[in-house]
Design an enzyme around this catalytic site. Structure first.
Site, PDB file in Angstrom:
ATOM      1  N   ASP A 180     -11.128   2.450   4.288  1.00  0.00           N
ATOM      2  CA  ASP A 180     -11.487   1.156   4.055  1.00  0.00           C
ATOM      3  C   ASP A 180     -12.709   0.849   4.099  1.00  0.00           C
ATOM      4  OD1 ASP A 180      -9.043  -0.614   3.972  1.00  0.00           O
ATOM      5  OD2 ASP A 180      -8.626  -0.687   5.923  1.00  0.00           O
ATOM      6  N   LYS A 214       0.895  -1.100   0.129  1.00  0.00           N
ATOM      7  CA  LYS A 214      -0.128   0.128  -0.109  1.00  0.00           C
ATOM      8  C   LYS A 214       1.010   1.106  -0.150  1.00  0.00           C
ATOM      9  CE  LYS A 214      -3.614  -2.448   2.251  1.00  0.00           C
ATOM     10  NZ  LYS A 214      -4.349  -2.841   3.182  1.00  0.00           N
ATOM     11  N   GLN A 239      -4.495  -2.028   9.578  1.00  0.00           N
ATOM     12  CA  GLN A 239      -4.668  -3.280   8.909  1.00  0.00           C
ATOM     13  C   GLN A 239      -4.833  -4.479   9.786  1.00  0.00           C
ATOM     14  OE1 GLN A 239      -3.106  -3.674   5.671  1.00  0.00           O
ATOM     15  NE2 GLN A 239      -3.966  -5.750   6.172  1.00  0.00           N
TER      16      GLN A 239
END
Ligand code: NAD
Length: 292
Positions: free
Chosen positions: A119, A52, A96
């Protein structure tokens, strides 16, 4: 049989974002800035976050990686999220997953300011998604939609079967495919671990999305001739002959499914790359919403 190449489709998404970022710089504006929180030393998580960050760099986004040890206190994490929420120079925040057992995933997700929820896991984002309102779409289902767009795969009126009902992949995927939008308007069946006749249902799918985390679960008999097969699965399977000691396997037996499918995503090189494209699109959107 068409290979739905995530590398090609993601590159075209990233090219557009890079151009937008260059245009921002030309106007003297800062570039979008993503903050990623990584806890512990999970090998797969390390790889995802590194990718990312690298992808941000490639298109001119800024990124800040904040690392914590496995035994970090929940309160400290919540405070970090709070300070990122307040930081006007941060556009998107991601944590994450998975998290260590002593940290509440739900608490952390809900602590993220919905305007920075790139997200798309916050209940506010999910609620908007369900109602068809503009919002951040979870990156993996978003990436799949971008892939369908890139290859102009027809979806209207098709029967889509989604295997898996997680909050991050299966459920939002089923909502998107049934929504009234360009790459939606499918009739959707969602299957999960309590679906008794899953193989027969899968074999009726015009579009089959496998997101259950069971390597090579989808076999040839579960694929309707000509179907579009989207393999979301990423599982590390031990393999002493591989350099790293493992291989990445998808949820679809590619060799078998490819003999019947009309189009199929490879693993690796399919949905994983599109997930990052979805995240980057969300980060640009957050930037434009908040300070564009
Ligand atoms: P999860 O474990 O949260 O959910 C799995 C779902 O599959 C559950 O809803 C469960 O009911 C269902 N399931 C499990 N076993 C089943 C069975 N035998 N038959 C039918 N349904 C079954 O997993 P997740 O987070 O949704 O991830 C699924 C897979 O996708 C994993 O391999 C994960 O690594 C991968 N993944 C890939 C990406 C990507 O970018 N490509 C992103 C997220 C997740």
């Amino acid at each position: 049989m068409l290979v739905l190449d995530g590398k090609i489709a993601a590159a075209s998404v990233k090219e557009l974002l890079k151009k937008e970022t260059t245009d921002l710089a030309a106007k003297g504006k800062p570039s979008p800035h993503l903050a990623a929180i990584l806890i512990g030393n999970n090998g797969a998580s390390e790889t995802y976050v590194a990718s990312k960050v690298k992808n941000c760099e490639e298109i001119g986004f800024r990124s800040t990686l904040i690392r914590f040890p496995d035994d970090i206190a929940e309160q400290e994490l919540l405070q970090t999220v709070d300070s990122l929420n307040k930081n006007k120079d941060i556009d998107g925040i991601l944590v994450q997953l998975p998290l260590p057992k002593h940290i509440s995933e739900q608490k952390l997700i809900e602590a993220i300011d919905p305007t920075k929820d790139v997200d798309g896991f916050h209940p506010s984002s999910v609620g908007k998604l369900v109602q068809g309102l503009p919002t951040f779409i979870p990156a993996t289902p978003y990436g799949i939609i971008l892939l369908l767009e890139h290859y102009d795969i027809p979806t209207k009126g098709k029967h889509a079967v989604v295997i898996g009902r997680s909050n991050i992949v299966g459920r939002p995927m089923s909502i998107l495919l049934s929504s009234n939008m360009a790459k939606g308007n499918c009739t959707v069946t969602i299957c999960h671990s309590h679906t008794p006749n899953l193989s027969e249902i899968a074999a009726t799918a015009d579009i089959l999305v496998a997101a259950l985390g069971k390597p090579e679960f989808v076999t040839a008999d579960m694929v309707k001739p000509g179907a579009v097969v989207i393999d979301v699965g990423i599982t590390r399977v031990n393999d002493d002959t591989a350099k790293k000691g493992f291989r990445i396997k998808g949820d679809v037996n590619y060799a078998e499914a490819a003999t019947k499918a009309g189009a199929i995503t490879p693993v690796p090189g399919g949905v994983g790359l599109m997930t990052i494209a979805g995240l980057l699109k969300n980060t640009m959107q957050a930037y434009l919403n908040n300070r564009g």
